[in-house]
Write a protein that holds these residues in place. Structure first.
Motif, PDB file in Angstrom:
ATOM      1  N   UNK A  74      28.346   2.236 114.019  1.00 37.10           N
ATOM      2  CA  UNK A  74      28.828   3.430 113.335  1.00 37.10           C
ATOM      3  C   UNK A  74      30.226   3.785 113.838  1.00 37.10           C
ATOM      4  N   UNK A  75      30.934   4.589 113.062  1.00 38.28           N
ATOM      5  CA  UNK A  75      32.254   5.062 113.480  1.00 38.28           C
ATOM      6  C   UNK A  75      33.370   4.131 113.054  1.00 38.28           C
ATOM      7  N   UNK A  76      34.516   4.301 113.672  1.00 38.54           N
ATOM      8  CA  UNK A  76      35.671   3.468 113.355  1.00 38.54           C
ATOM      9  C   UNK A  76      36.907   4.251 112.953  1.00 38.54           C
ATOM     10  N   UNK A  77      36.723   5.506 112.534  1.00 36.63           N
ATOM     11  CA  UNK A  77      37.878   6.335 112.199  1.00 36.63           C
ATOM     12  C   UNK A  77      38.298   6.234 110.749  1.00 36.63           C
ATOM     13  N   UNK A  78      39.123   7.190 110.345  1.00 33.22           N
ATOM     14  CA  UNK A  78      39.635   7.279 108.974  1.00 33.22           C
ATOM     15  C   UNK A  78      41.152   7.336 109.022  1.00 33.22           C
ATOM     16  N   UNK A  79      41.793   6.537 108.190  1.00 35.72           N
ATOM     17  CA  UNK A  79      43.244   6.544 108.140  1.00 35.72           C
ATOM     18  C   UNK A  79      43.795   7.851 107.588  1.00 35.72           C
TER      19      UNK A  79
END
Length: 281
Positions: free
Chosen positions: A98-103
Motif C-alpha cells: 500500500x502507499x506510494x504517494x500522489x504526484x
C-alpha cells in the motif's frame, strides 16, 4: 571429500560470528547516543546479534569437533530462523503493498495520504505515545532545517523526501489569507510556522513516516529473500555435516590380521551399546 561440508560450515560460521560481534558493538554504541531513534533500534539489534553469536558458536563447534548433537541443535534453530524469516518477508511484502504517494501538479515531489497505507501501519502511528517518540526523533534529526533557506522557486524545481514533504510544509492544496473561509484539508489548520511545530502533528507527516518505513521495509524484504535462500543452502550443507558427525571415524593405519582399518563408532552407536549393555553390570 566427505569432510568438505564440515569445512564449509566452519568457514561460514566464522564469518557470521564476526558479523554478530559487529552487530552487538553497533547496538552498544547506539546505547551511548542521546537520539531517541537509535535507542528504538538498540534492543532488536542486540537480540539479533546475540542470537547469531550463539548459533554461530554452535555451528562452529559442531562442524569442527564433529559433535553431532550440537549440529542437531544448530540445524533445529536454523529451521526456526528460516521459517521466521519467510513469515517476516511475506508480512513485509503485504504491508508494503500500500502507499506510494500522489504526484503534485507543477511539482517534482509527491505528497502522501495516511488513508493509503496498510491498517496495521496506520494503527501504529495513530498511537499518541508512539507518535511522541517519532516526533521527538524528527525534531532531533533536523529534517526540516534545510528547507528554511528554500525559495518558492526551489519548491517548484527540487524534490523532497517523504518526511520533508509531509512534516516540513502544509499540503500544497492549502490556501491561506483568504477573506471567506473555505473547506480545506484538516492538515491546513494543523500547520504552524514555528520551527518546533510546523506540520509534525499532521496526518501528512504520519504518512511521510510510513512511506519512509514502507520503502525501507520493502528493501529489507528483498534482502530477506536472498538471506533465506542462503540459509537454505547452508542448512543443506549442515545436514551433510551432521551425517558426517554420525558416521564412524576411521583411523589411517592398518589394524588386525587382514590389514583392516580401525574405526571409532559414532556417538549414536556408542550410546546404543551403553544402553543395551547396562544390564550386564
Amino acid at each position: 571429500m566427505n569432510r568438505t561440508s564440515n569445512t564449509v560450515i566452519g568457514f561460514v560460521n566464522i564469518l557470521t560470528l564476526i558479523s554478530s560481534i559487529v552487530i552487538i558493538g553497533s547496538a552498544l554504541w547506539m546505547g551511548r547516543s542521546k537520539t531517541t531513534c537509535e535507542h528504538f533500534l538498540q534492543k532488536p539489534l542486540l537480540v539479533l546479534g546475540l542470537a547469531i553469536l550463539v548459533l554461530s558458536l554452535a555451528g562452529l563447534i559442531g562442524a569442527c569437533c564433529d559433535v553431532a548433537w550440537v549440529l542437531w541443535v544448530y540445524l533445529f534453530f536454523m529451521v526456526f530462523i528460516i521459517v521466521a524469516l519467510m513469515g517476516l518477508t511475506l508480512f513485509g511484502f503485504i504491508v508494503t503493498s500500500h502507499g506510494g504517494g500522489v504526484g503534485v501538479t507543477g511539482r517534482v515531489y509527491k505528497e502522501f495520504k495516511l488513508e493509503e497505507y496498510h491498517p496495521w501501519l496506520k494503527t501504529r502511528v495513530m498511537d499518541a505515545n508512539y507518535w511522541l517518540t517519532i516526533k521527538t526523533c524528527l525534531l532531533g534529526s533536523l529534517t526540516c532545517s534545510k528547507l528554511s533557506f528554500w525559495t518558492p522557486i526551489d519548491y517548484l524545481q527540487k524534490d523532497l523526501t517523504p518526511l520533508q514533504s509531509g512534516c516540513c510544509k502544509p499540503p500544497t492544496s492549502c490556501v491561506y489569507n483568504t477573506e471567506t473561509p473555505i473547506q480545506q484539508d484538516s492538515d491546513c489548520y494543523r500547520w504552524n510556522n514555528a520551527a518546533a511545530v510546523l506540520c509534525y502533528d499532521c496526518d501528512s507527516c504520519r504518512a511521510g513516516v510510513l512511506e519512509t518505513v514502507r520503502r525501507d521495509w520493502h528493501k529489507l524484504s528483498i534482502v530477506n529473500v536472498v538471506i533465506v535462500l542462503f540459509l537454505i543452502a547452508i542448512y543443506c550443507v549442515g545436514c551433510c555435516a551432521f551425517k558426517n558427525a554420525k558416521r564412524p571415524q576411521h583411523y589411517g593405519f592398518p589394524y588386525g590380521r587382514y590389514g583392516m582399518s580401525k574405526s571409532r563408532p559414532g556417538w549414536d552407536q556408542s550410546w546404543s551399546r551403553w544402553w543395551h549393555g547396562r544390564d550386564r553390570y
